[in-house]
Motif scaffolding. Structure first.
Motif, PDB file in Angstrom:
ATOM      1  N   GLU A 120       0.824  -1.207   0.000  1.00 37.99           N
ATOM      2  CA  GLU A 120       0.000   0.000   0.000  1.00 37.99           C
ATOM      3  C   GLU A 120       0.858   1.257   0.000  1.00 37.99           C
ATOM      4  O   GLU A 120       0.534   2.254  -0.669  1.00 37.99           O
ATOM      5  N   LEU A 121       1.978   1.219   0.742  1.00 35.44           N
ATOM      6  CA  LEU A 121       2.874   2.374   0.778  1.00 35.44           C
ATOM      7  C   LEU A 121       3.523   2.600  -0.590  1.00 35.44           C
ATOM      8  O   LEU A 121       3.631   3.738  -1.055  1.00 35.44           O
ATOM      9  N   ILE A 122       3.959   1.503  -1.223  1.00 31.96           N
ATOM     10  CA  ILE A 122       4.581   1.626  -2.550  1.00 31.96           C
ATOM     11  C   ILE A 122       3.600   2.228  -3.548  1.00 31.96           C
ATOM     12  O   ILE A 122       3.937   3.143  -4.315  1.00 31.96           O
ATOM     13  N   ILE A 123       2.370   1.708  -3.559  1.00 26.32           N
ATOM     14  CA  ILE A 123       1.358   2.205  -4.495  1.00 26.32           C
ATOM     15  C   ILE A 123       1.058   3.676  -4.227  1.00 26.32           C
ATOM     16  O   ILE A 123       0.951   4.490  -5.153  1.00 26.32           O
ATOM     17  N   LYS A 124       0.969   4.039  -2.957  1.00 25.02           N
ATOM     18  CA  LYS A 124       0.686   5.422  -2.589  1.00 25.02           C
ATOM     19  C   LYS A 124       1.800   6.352  -3.053  1.00 25.02           C
ATOM     20  O   LYS A 124       1.553   7.422  -3.611  1.00 25.02           O
ATOM     21  N   CYS A 125       3.057   5.903  -2.845  1.00 24.44           N
ATOM     22  CA  CYS A 125       4.198   6.720  -3.264  1.00 24.44           C
ATOM     23  C   CYS A 125       4.261   6.851  -4.780  1.00 24.44           C
ATOM     24  O   CYS A 125       4.560   7.937  -5.308  1.00 24.44           O
ATOM     25  N   GLN A 126       3.988   5.771  -5.485  1.00 18.57           N
ATOM     26  CA  GLN A 126       4.043   5.827  -6.943  1.00 18.57           C
ATOM     27  C   GLN A 126       2.957   6.742  -7.502  1.00 18.57           C
ATOM     28  O   GLN A 126       3.184   7.467  -8.468  1.00 18.57           O
ATOM     29  N   LYS A 127       1.776   6.701  -6.910  1.00 23.93           N
ATOM     30  CA  LYS A 127       0.712   7.600  -7.346  1.00 23.93           C
ATOM     31  C   LYS A 127       1.089   9.054  -7.075  1.00 23.93           C
ATOM     32  O   LYS A 127       0.844   9.941  -7.905  1.00 23.93           O
ATOM     33  N   HIS A 128       1.708   9.276  -5.909  1.00 21.41           N
ATOM     34  CA  HIS A 128       2.132  10.626  -5.561  1.00 21.41           C
ATOM     35  C   HIS A 128       3.204  11.129  -6.530  1.00 21.41           C
ATOM     36  O   HIS A 128       3.164  12.283  -6.978  1.00 21.41           O
ATOM     37  N   MET A 129       4.147  10.262  -6.877  1.00 23.98           N
ATOM     38  CA  MET A 129       5.203  10.638  -7.824  1.00 23.98           C
ATOM     39  C   MET A 129       4.624  10.932  -9.202  1.00 23.98           C
ATOM     40  O   MET A 129       5.063  11.859  -9.896  1.00 23.98           O
TER      41      MET A 129
END
Length: 526
Positions: free
Chosen positions: A508-517
């Motif tokens: 979930e953290l990876i997906i959140k960071c990738q969306k933010h990027m």
């Protein structure tokens, strides 16, 4: 008998580059080309030993008589301690040079302790090279959508910090102690099968089966379903022993015992179990339902299963909920085993030649009889209504759930990192497996297989001797400094659920960071 000629590393590498299946055993160089299709455990298990010293793996999985017969395949010998090559099937790509020597073509790797990769031919001890061939999506499959590189690297670092060094001196010392322990086990009779224990178990099996028939005849269909599930749960422990040739130590006799119990009585292929179990759970991929390591948060190719696991929308949806779906899936896991069994038997992987070529048709025959007896005679003819039939099938299969949970407890909370070819067999088994602690009077429920770490170290030791053998393993771990993890059943469940929750949170953290990027061009990590 004349002394076989000495082969250098260049000689062995050149043979592998030419396509030969070369394995080292007790200082002898074996060319197993003609044995690949005859090996009862399948080709893949041998292909994962190419270029490696497989002395420990061969000695603990095979009888002394069979090991002696391997001398027919020797083509030379080595001098000194062997430094393993990475097998070609795991990315250790070889090419022949114009001078008939071989060089290794490096693949993508993560080197934790060195900036430069180890050279294939080194005059000194190679530095640690950690290949992610089985775990890294960068090597296989479509472009990955999840960047798990840092998480995988951190898991590797954690293992390197917690376990003995992978330098040659340390690992050789561990191997020597392990081989001494193995000899002690043979000398003290740990391989002797306690047939009186099987007599007790057969009495228990027959009592449960008779109770199932009485309940069925009396019209107590749900009770009979629970008793049938308990019968399946109990007898599979003996099938496991037969699969490891731990009952009579005779291939034909133990294989027939395993087939009768697994295929005829339970509808599960003992051949499938052996083909997927001979490496003793080297990697545990369960995509898209479960991911037990950050390594599995992306597409990757498994050389052990010869299959590419694709990361897709189904996995992205299911993994965040895996700690909640764990028990429901374990409850119906037996249905998946049916599918895997038939897929194996109908594939070329189940085809073997020579003395074991009879196993495939025998399994197909036994499993067909099972489905006639269970599906037609029992469920269709003996159960009067469709609702009762459905409930009967579900209850009988869900009752076997504790066995599936127990096996996953021993593996899912442990490391899945690949520390490369330098790690010794005993350290790898103890690093990736834990034991479930319980009082002796509960052994009949766990079947003795709660001692998975001990069993992985010595798989042909009869399970009735594993509790006694555990004390020797504890002393071995104290002497070598290898962690030996043991948890109670409840604590083990908490550990697995914690691991599943942790990996889900990482996703979930990876997906959140990738969306933010993607939206801002910034990592969002502050």
């Amino acid at each position: 008998m004349h002394q076989p000629k000495v082969l250098t590393r260049h000689d062995v590498a050149a043979l592998i580059a030419a396509g030969d299946t070369i394995v080292i055993n007790q200082g002898l160089v074996l060319r197993l080309n003609s044995w690949l299709d005859h090996h009862p455990g399948g080709r893949l298990v041998i292909q994962h030993m190419v270029g490696r010293d497989a002395t420990d793996e061969i000695s603990i999985y095979h009888s002394s008589k069979l090991i002696q017969s391997m001398n027919h395949y020797r083509i030379g010998r080595i001098e000194g301690n062997w430094v393993n090559f990475t097998p070609p099937i795991r990315g250790g790509l070889l090419a022949q040079s114009t001078k008939s020597s071989a060089i290794e073509i490096p693949t993508d790797t993560i080197s934790v302790h060195a900036e430069q990769l180890s050279q294939f031919f080194s005059t000194t001890t190679p530095t640690l090279e950690l290949s992610l061939e089985d775990d890294s999506p960068a090597l296989h499959g479509p472009p990955m959508t999840i960047d798990n590189t840092q998480l995988v690297k951190q898991a590797l670092e954690d293992d390197l910090d917690q376990y003995p060094s992978l330098d040659a001196v340390t690992q050789h010392a561990i191997v020597e102690k392990y081989r001494n322990l193995h000899q002690k086990i043979k000398d003290e009779g740990y391989y002797d099968c306690q047939y009186r224990e099987y007599a007790k178990e057969m009495g228990r099996y027959l009592c449960i089966f008779m109770a199932f028939l009485i309940a069925l005849k009396s019209g107590w269909f749900i009770t009979s379903a629970a008793l049938l599930g308990l019968f399946w749960h109990q007898i599979m422990f003996t099938a496991h022993d037969a699969g490891h040739q731990g009952i009579t130590h005779n291939f034909v006799v133990d294989t027939l015992i395993g087939m009768f119990i697994a295929d005829f009585c339970c509808g599960l292929s003992i051949g499938w179990w052996k083909s997927s179990h001979n490496e003793h759970d080297p990697d545990l991929q369960n995509a898209p339902l479960f991911a037990t390591s950050p390594s599995y948060l992306a597409s990757f190719h498994s050389s052990y299963y010869n299959f590419t696991f694709l990361w897709d929308k189904a996995a992205e949806f299911a993994i965040p909920y895996q700690r909640y779906t764990y028990y429901p899936v374990m409850g119906i896991a037996r249905f998946n085993l049916y599918l895997l069994s038939w897929c194996h038997l109908l594939s070329c992987r189940s085809t073997t030649l020579g003395s074991s070529k009879w196993t495939r048709p025998t399994e197909i025959c036994f499993m067909s009889i099972y489905w006639f007896l269970f599906g037609y005679c029992l469920v269709w003819r003996s159960i009067p209504t469709w609702p009762l039939r459905i409930v009967f099938v579900l209850v009988s299969h869900i009752i076997t759930m504790p066995l599936h949970v127990q096996i996953t407890l021993s593996h899912w909370a442990m490391s899945t990192s690949d520390l490369g070819e330098s790690e010794s067999f005993p350290q790898h088994q103890l690093r990736t497996t834990m034991d479930v602690q319980c009082p002796a009077w509960l052994d009949f429920i766990h079947g003795g297989l709660q001692f998975q770490a001990v069993h992985h170290l010595f798989p042909r030791v009869p399970r009735h001797n594993l509790r006694r053998l555990q004390q020797l393993v504890i002393r071995f771990c104290d002497e070598t400094g290898i962690k030996y993890k043991r948890l109670g059943f409840v604590a083990g469940n908490k550990d697995v659920l914690g691991k599943l929750g942790e990996v889900a949170a990482q996703l979930e953290l990876i997906i959140k960071c990738q969306k933010h990027m993607a939206e801002t061009g910034e990592s969002g990590l502050h």
